[in-house]
Design a protein around this motif. Structure first.
Motif, PDB file in Angstrom:
ATOM      1  N   UNK A 281      -9.886   8.119  -5.703  1.00 19.89           N
ATOM      2  CA  UNK A 281      -9.547   7.063  -4.753  1.00 19.89           C
ATOM      3  C   UNK A 281      -8.118   6.575  -4.959  1.00 19.89           C
ATOM      4  N   UNK A 282      -7.694   6.468  -6.216  1.00 20.77           N
ATOM      5  CA  UNK A 282      -6.336   6.003  -6.506  1.00 20.77           C
ATOM      6  C   UNK A 282      -5.300   6.987  -5.980  1.00 20.77           C
ATOM      7  N   UNK A 283      -5.605   8.268  -6.033  1.00 22.44           N
ATOM      8  CA  UNK A 283      -4.679   9.287  -5.511  1.00 22.44           C
ATOM      9  C   UNK A 283      -4.499   9.119  -4.010  1.00 22.44           C
ATOM     10  N   UNK A 284      -5.591   8.899  -3.290  1.00 25.75           N
ATOM     11  CA  UNK A 284      -5.504   8.700  -1.840  1.00 25.75           C
ATOM     12  C   UNK A 284      -4.779   7.406  -1.512  1.00 25.75           C
ATOM     13  N   UNK A 285      -5.110   6.351  -2.256  1.00 22.77           N
ATOM     14  CA  UNK A 285      -4.488   5.046  -2.007  1.00 22.77           C
ATOM     15  C   UNK A 285      -2.979   5.116  -2.252  1.00 22.77           C
ATOM     16  N   UNK A 286      -2.570   5.788  -3.317  1.00 19.02           N
ATOM     17  CA  UNK A 286      -1.150   5.907  -3.629  1.00 19.02           C
ATOM     18  C   UNK A 286      -0.418   6.692  -2.549  1.00 19.02           C
ATOM     19  N   UNK A 287      -1.061   7.753  -2.041  1.00 13.60           N
ATOM     20  CA  UNK A 287      -0.432   8.570  -0.996  1.00 13.60           C
ATOM     21  C   UNK A 287      -0.239   7.776   0.291  1.00 13.60           C
ATOM     22  N   UNK A 288      -1.129   6.794   0.530  1.00  9.33           N
ATOM     23  CA  UNK A 288      -1.063   5.997   1.752  1.00  9.33           C
ATOM     24  C   UNK A 288      -0.347   4.671   1.532  1.00  9.33           C
ATOM     25  N   UNK A 289       0.591   4.656   0.614  1.00 11.14           N
ATOM     26  CA  UNK A 289       1.366   3.452   0.323  1.00 11.14           C
ATOM     27  C   UNK A 289       2.773   3.599   0.882  1.00 11.14           C
ATOM     28  N   UNK A 290       3.260   2.550   1.520  1.00 10.32           N
ATOM     29  CA  UNK A 290       4.621   2.556   2.047  1.00 10.32           C
ATOM     30  C   UNK A 290       4.657   2.929   3.512  1.00 10.32           C
ATOM     31  N   UNK A 291       5.797   2.680   4.123  1.00  7.91           N
ATOM     32  CA  UNK A 291       5.980   3.029   5.529  1.00  7.91           C
ATOM     33  C   UNK A 291       4.935   2.378   6.413  1.00  7.91           C
ATOM     34  N   UNK A 292       4.390   3.134   7.311  1.00  5.67           N
ATOM     35  CA  UNK A 292       3.384   2.640   8.244  1.00  5.67           C
ATOM     36  C   UNK A 292       2.036   3.275   7.929  1.00  5.67           C
ATOM     37  N   UNK A 293       1.743   3.366   6.632  1.00  2.00           N
ATOM     38  CA  UNK A 293       0.521   3.994   6.144  1.00  2.00           C
ATOM     39  C   UNK A 293      -0.453   2.927   5.656  1.00  2.00           C
ATOM     40  N   UNK A 294      -1.738   3.157   5.863  1.00  2.55           N
ATOM     41  CA  UNK A 294      -2.764   2.249   5.388  1.00  2.55           C
ATOM     42  C   UNK A 294      -3.939   3.049   4.831  1.00  2.55           C
ATOM     43  N   UNK A 295      -4.640   2.454   3.876  1.00  6.77           N
ATOM     44  CA  UNK A 295      -5.825   3.062   3.271  1.00  6.77           C
ATOM     45  C   UNK A 295      -6.918   2.006   3.183  1.00  6.77           C
ATOM     46  N   UNK A 296      -8.138   2.385   3.527  1.00  7.23           N
ATOM     47  CA  UNK A 296      -9.272   1.547   3.170  1.00  7.23           C
ATOM     48  C   UNK A 296     -10.509   2.422   3.052  1.00  7.23           C
ATOM     49  N   UNK A 297     -11.485   1.928   2.295  1.00  7.23           N
ATOM     50  CA  UNK A 297     -12.681   2.708   1.987  1.00  7.23           C
ATOM     51  C   UNK A 297     -13.907   2.069   2.616  1.00  7.23           C
TER      52      UNK A 297
END
Length: 316
Positions: A281-297
């Motif tokens: 989960x941390x790998x996905x969250x880190x990849x979706x950090x910054x710019x116009x990116x969002x992550x939620x589970x």
């Protein structure tokens, strides 16, 4: 692999927990009425951190000198570097913004120990958000993929766009499989995202609905590239047993039509299991950090309507 269900959520009586049909996904239009995407399109800020995300609905118009109070995320770095003075991008409203849904229907998505299969949850979330986009006047399209299946749905405005997406989801040859899918799951994900690259453009909104398994670094890099010009939301779908094993003991485990097998859950194995999930989960969250990116589970036994209401309805 498809797993047997042992517990169902409050939404389980809405339809089958292991497959989807047209009627159920069409009925979710009522659930979308609570998602006021018009507020987001006007750039309203009601305190919710995703108000800006869903509020873009804009196309680049011009660059002008930076003024105090401008959002730093709108700085035009190319013009700034060329002129030596900070410039801000100015946008104009795009009435028919493309909203694209990337649905992971690979084998690992046909699993749950409670609630509904991850693939079913993905389909329901896509339908709810597609109906919300239709109410906002956006164009709806999508990309469906599995190990041995790939389908692109061109963005279309209005009810036709949502119904086309629903039809393709329900017609996908992945529901209630009798035999395992054959193909490379990693390349299936990359192919779908490369298709999005051809269709997505500045101002688009892209939802990726997946458990994140076999989404390699190349695919995540592609998503980060999207995030420079489009809004990308990675919806991480998971079953709670993927995050935490049950208390120590001996359990029966059934996969598809196979005979049940027993496994022993111990404290050490539970700790290792939890660590693997948290790392994933941390790998996905880190990849979706910054710019116009969002992550939620979202978990398979969560109510998708409640979760989307929590995440996407701006609150004053």
């Amino acid at each position: 692999m498809a797993g047997s269900l042992v517990q169902q959520s409050s939404t389980a009586d809405f339809g089958s927990p292991v497959a989807v049909d047209h009627r159920d996904l069409i009925q979710l239009a009522a659930a979308a009425r609570g998602l006021d995407l018009h507020r987001f399109r006007r750039g309203a800020t009601g305190g919710d951190h995703v108000a800006r995300l869903l509020g873009r609905g804009m196309e680049f118009d011009e660059a002008r000198p930076y003024q105090p109070g401008d959002d730093p995320r709108d700085i035009d770095w190319r013009v700034t570097a060329r002129t030596g003075r900070p410039y801000t991008k100015v946008f104009r409203e795009e009435r028919e913004r493309p909203v694209l849904f990337v649905l992971d229907l690979r084998q690992s998505m046909h699993f749950a120990t409670r609630g509904v299969y991850k693939a079913v949850l993905a389909a329901r979330i896509a339908a709810i958000l597609a109906w919300a986009a239709e109410r906002c006047g956006d164009r709806v399209g999508g990309f469906l993929f599995a190990e041995d299946y790939h389908r692109e749905i061109a963005p279309r405005v209005g009810r036709r766009g949502v119904l086309a997406l629903i039809h393709e989801i329900c017609s996908a040859p992945v529901w209630l499989r009798k035999t395992p899918a054959v193909g490379d799951p990693d390349s299936a994900a990359r192919r779908a995202l490369n298709g999005v690259r051809k269709v997505g453009r500045s101002g688009s909104l892209i939802f990726v609905l997946s458990d994140g398994h076999h989404v390699d670094d190349r695919a995540l890099t592609t998503l980060k590239d999207f995030g420079r010009a489009t809004d990308v939301v990675f919806v991480h779908l998971y079953d709670r047993i993927e995050r935490s094993l049950p208390p120590p003991g001996r359990y029966l485990w059934k996969i598809g039509h196979r005979e049940p097998q027993s496994f022993v859950s111990g404290r050490e194995s539970s700790d290792d299991h939890r660590t693997r999930f948290e790392t994933h989960a941390a790998r996905l969250r880190k990849a979706m950090t910054g710019g116009r990116l969002r992550y939620f589970a979202i978990a398979t036994d969560d109510d998708p309507v409640d979760r989307l209401t929590d995440l996407f309805v701006a609150r004053s």
